[in-house]
Design a protein around this motif. Structure first.
Motif, mmCIF file in Angstrom:
data_model
loop_
_atom_site.group_PDB
_atom_site.id
_atom_site.type_symbol
_atom_site.label_atom_id
_atom_site.label_comp_id
_atom_site.label_asym_id
_atom_site.label_seq_id
_atom_site.Cartn_x
_atom_site.Cartn_y
_atom_site.Cartn_z
ATOM 1 N N THR A 13 27.392 17.952 -17.235
ATOM 2 C CA THR A 13 28.410 17.016 -18.366
ATOM 3 C C THR A 13 28.536 17.637 -19.705
ATOM 4 O OG1 THR A 13 26.421 15.839 -18.891
ATOM 5 C CG2 THR A 13 27.984 14.937 -17.193
ATOM 6 N N PHE A 53 28.430 11.664 -23.239
ATOM 7 C CA PHE A 53 29.319 11.962 -21.874
ATOM 8 C C PHE A 53 28.187 12.003 -20.683
ATOM 9 C CE2 PHE A 53 32.695 15.028 -23.978
ATOM 10 C CZ PHE A 53 33.430 13.857 -24.005
ATOM 11 N N TYR A 54 26.812 12.334 -21.136
ATOM 12 C CA TYR A 54 25.937 12.581 -19.984
ATOM 13 C C TYR A 54 25.541 10.828 -19.590
ATOM 14 C CZ TYR A 54 21.277 12.863 -17.885
ATOM 15 O OH TYR A 54 20.059 13.105 -16.909
ATOM 16 N N ASP A 56 27.740 8.240 -19.786
ATOM 17 C CA ASP A 56 28.976 7.614 -19.164
ATOM 18 C C ASP A 56 29.047 8.546 -17.511
ATOM 19 O OD1 ASP A 56 31.765 6.473 -19.829
ATOM 20 O OD2 ASP A 56 31.902 8.302 -18.486
ATOM 21 N N ARG A 57 28.661 9.584 -17.547
ATOM 22 C CA ARG A 57 28.890 10.288 -16.146
ATOM 23 C C ARG A 57 27.537 9.931 -15.263
ATOM 24 N NH1 ARG A 57 29.323 11.636 -11.650
ATOM 25 N NH2 ARG A 57 30.370 13.448 -11.056
ATOM 26 N N SER A 58 26.485 10.059 -15.668
ATOM 27 C CA SER A 58 25.205 9.747 -14.991
ATOM 28 C C SER A 58 24.805 8.265 -14.758
ATOM 29 C CB SER A 58 23.900 10.341 -15.532
ATOM 30 O OG SER A 58 23.528 9.658 -16.793
ATOM 31 N N LYS A 239 33.919 8.110 -10.566
ATOM 32 C CA LYS A 239 33.274 8.939 -10.424
ATOM 33 C C LYS A 239 32.045 8.962 -11.569
ATOM 34 C CE LYS A 239 36.421 12.265 -8.207
ATOM 35 N NZ LYS A 239 37.171 13.381 -8.348
ATOM 36 N N SER A 240 32.393 8.157 -12.752
ATOM 37 C CA SER A 240 31.452 8.130 -13.523
ATOM 38 C C SER A 240 30.460 6.767 -13.209
ATOM 39 C CB SER A 240 32.258 7.519 -15.020
ATOM 40 O OG SER A 240 32.679 8.998 -15.416
ATOM 41 N N ARG A 241 29.231 7.102 -12.846
ATOM 42 C CA ARG A 241 28.434 5.953 -12.248
ATOM 43 C C ARG A 241 28.330 4.807 -13.482
ATOM 44 N NH1 ARG A 241 23.211 8.381 -9.459
ATOM 45 N NH2 ARG A 241 23.311 5.930 -8.579
ATOM 46 N N CYS A 261 35.273 8.542 -20.603
ATOM 47 C CA CYS A 261 35.608 9.084 -19.058
ATOM 48 C C CYS A 261 36.754 10.050 -19.079
ATOM 49 C CB CYS A 261 35.336 8.184 -18.024
ATOM 50 S SG CYS A 261 35.846 8.631 -16.143
ATOM 51 N N ARG A 264 36.789 13.163 -21.152
ATOM 52 C CA ARG A 264 36.012 14.178 -20.711
ATOM 53 C C ARG A 264 37.041 14.742 -19.551
ATOM 54 N NH1 ARG A 264 34.536 18.103 -20.357
ATOM 55 N NH2 ARG A 264 32.280 19.089 -19.448
#
Length: 274
Positions: A13, A53-54, A56-58, A239-241, A261, A264
């Motif tokens: 990310t 970002f980490y 948001d995505r993880s 796609k962002s968990r 999200c 990014r």
């Protein structure tokens, strides 16, 4: 933009050097504070953005943020501050306008697509409701996107709020920002008095709401004109968990996570096109 290798990435990310070039002038400089021993506590802006970002995505909790990003309390503090002072909105809208230019589009769109997405909430406190149609207890994301799928306006409500009810403040927000707007596409859930209401907003203008519906009785999935664009946007969000559910207590934090999200995604797209 030249390739530099001064800030190696640690996680998928993380921003590359090319991606950071597009966003660094938009990120406010963190305030330097005092550590426990009186030393200045300076935070690297890029690491701070990468940490958010980490999350948001993880989909991880703030407390589970890897320690190499720094104290999670500091990272969360800046996320909260930038949610409340419109920093995320400013970064998002600036990148969206720039991306539209690179796609040979006018900054101000003439068309938009609106729709909603119901998502469950976590165990946290905060506003929520029950969407009887989708059988979801949580919140609704009401969004308006352009023909590229980029978000133009957004409103988050308890899931019990009907699409037609939320559409009015959403459209008011939309036309207040984009005076050149002429047509808004929507699905059958917005059919009814809303069509005439939109027309009355500009009785001597060209603004109209057009409902896109299925004409055949067949069941199952079918790609419908224009509506697939906003459905694709919801797919990007999924796609962002962190966005598969709404884990935020505050509604402005929920909006911020959606914008992060999209930020990014847009930065990645701009860097690839360069």
């Amino acid at each position: 933009m030249g390739r530099m290798h001064t800030h190696p990435t640690r996680y998928p990310t993380d921003l590359t050097d090319e991606e950071w070039d597009y966003i660094k002038s938009l990120v406010p400089a963190p305030k330097s504070g005092k550590g426990k021993r009186g030393r200045p506590n300076r935070i690297d802006r890029r690491s701070l953005v990468n940490a958010i970002f980490y999350v948001d995505r993880s989909g991880c909790a703030w407390r589970l943020l890897p320690s190499d990003f720094g104290p999670w309390e500091t990272v969360y503090g800046y996320f909260r501050r930038w949610s409340q002072d419109w920093t995320w909105t400013f970064i998002h809208d600036t990148l969206r306008d720039y991306l539209r230019k690179t796609e040979d589009r006018q900054v101000a769109p003439t068309a938009a697509i609106i729709d909603s997405q119901s998502v469950k909430t976590g165990d946290q406190a905060g506003e929520r409701g029950y969407d009887a149609g989708k059988k979801v207890s949580g919140r609704k994301r009401h969004v308006a996107v352009d023909c590229l799928g980029l978000i133009l306006a957004m409103l988050i409500t308890p899931a019990a709020v009907q699409d037609r009810d939320a559409a009015k403040p959403l459209i008011h927000l939309l036309i207040s920002m984009f005076g050149r707007l002429q047509i808004i596409w929507a699905d059958g859930g917005y059919l009814g008095a809303l069509v005439q209401w939109v027309k009355a907003l500009r009785p001597f203008g060209k603004l109209r709401l057009e409902v896109v519906r299925r004409c055949d009785p067949a069941k199952g999935f079918k790609v419908l004109p224009k509506r697939w664009i906003v459905e694709r946007t919801f797919g990007w969000l999924s796609k962002s968990r962190r966005l598969c559910r709404d884990y935020e207590v505050r509604l402005d934090h929920s909006e911020a996570m959606v914008r992060i999200c999209m930020i990014r995604l847009m930065v990645r797209r701009l860097a690839k096109a360069a």
